[in-house]
Design a protein around this motif. Structure first.
Motif, PDB file in Angstrom:
ATOM      1  N   GLU A  38     -13.321  16.242   3.872  1.00 27.28           N
ATOM      2  CA  GLU A  38     -14.087  17.489   3.757  1.00 27.28           C
ATOM      3  C   GLU A  38     -15.348  17.288   2.927  1.00 27.28           C
ATOM      4  N   ALA A  39     -15.240  16.537   1.848  1.00 27.87           N
ATOM      5  CA  ALA A  39     -16.405  16.276   0.998  1.00 27.87           C
ATOM      6  C   ALA A  39     -17.492  15.548   1.786  1.00 27.87           C
ATOM      7  N   ASN A  40     -17.090  14.557   2.554  1.00 31.29           N
ATOM      8  CA  ASN A  40     -18.060  13.812   3.359  1.00 31.29           C
ATOM      9  C   ASN A  40     -18.692  14.693   4.430  1.00 31.29           C
ATOM     10  N   GLU A  41     -17.890  15.574   5.040  1.00 36.76           N
ATOM     11  CA  GLU A  41     -18.413  16.478   6.066  1.00 36.76           C
ATOM     12  C   GLU A  41     -19.413  17.471   5.483  1.00 36.76           C
ATOM     13  N   LYS A  42     -19.251  17.807   4.199  1.00 36.41           N
ATOM     14  CA  LYS A  42     -20.160  18.734   3.534  1.00 36.41           C
ATOM     15  C   LYS A  42     -21.379  18.013   2.950  1.00 36.41           C
ATOM     16  N   GLY A  43     -21.477  16.720   3.236  1.00 35.29           N
ATOM     17  CA  GLY A  43     -22.618  15.952   2.736  1.00 35.29           C
ATOM     18  C   GLY A  43     -22.484  15.561   1.279  1.00 35.29           C
ATOM     19  N   LEU A  44     -21.275  15.597   0.766  1.00 35.38           N
ATOM     20  CA  LEU A  44     -21.032  15.216  -0.624  1.00 35.38           C
ATOM     21  C   LEU A  44     -20.487  13.798  -0.668  1.00 35.38           C
ATOM     22  N   GLY A  45     -21.283  12.862  -0.185  1.00 39.95           N
ATOM     23  CA  GLY A  45     -20.870  11.464  -0.134  1.00 39.95           C
ATOM     24  C   GLY A  45     -20.684  10.875  -1.512  1.00 39.95           C
ATOM     25  N   GLU A  46     -20.322   9.627  -1.558  1.00 38.58           N
ATOM     26  CA  GLU A  46     -20.012   8.943  -2.814  1.00 38.58           C
ATOM     27  C   GLU A  46     -21.137   9.025  -3.840  1.00 38.58           C
TER      28      GLU A  46
END
Length: 103
Positions: A38-46
């Motif tokens: 979900e974080a990656n889908e929201k553009g909250l990458g590493e």
């Protein structure tokens, strides 16, 4: 003979005690995987630092909604309904379900 019985009983007790722990660990691991996705889908990458940390903390601490169907369960229900409408049986149904669920 008594030693073997005691050893067996001890091992059984250990398994009984540890079973819920391993189940909880698997659940937490699944939750972590879901929250990361979900974080990656929201553009909250590493590389997003504090934003990602805040999102992950909130996501991981959220309690699951009881009786809520997952996306996979909804997909299974829809594919199953469609297969029933097409009156598919046996291998034909298996092939259809496999294709439907993988989409």
């Amino acid at each position: 003979m008594k030693i073997a019985s005691l050893l067996s009983l001890s091992l059984f007790c250990v398994v009984i005690v540890l079973a819920p722990v391993s189940s909880e660990a698997a659940g937490q691991q699944n939750k972590m995987t879901t929250c990361n996705k979900e974080a990656n889908e929201k553009g909250l990458g590493e590389g997003k630092g504090d934003e990602r940390k805040a999102f992950m903390k909130e996501c991981l601490s959220a309690k699951p909604v009881k009786n809520a169907k997952t996306a996979q369960q909804e997909k299974m229900k829809a594919c199953n309904k469609e297969a029933g409408e097409k009156t598919l049986k046996g291998d034909e149904r298996k092939k259809f379900m496999s294709t439907c669920l993988s989409n």
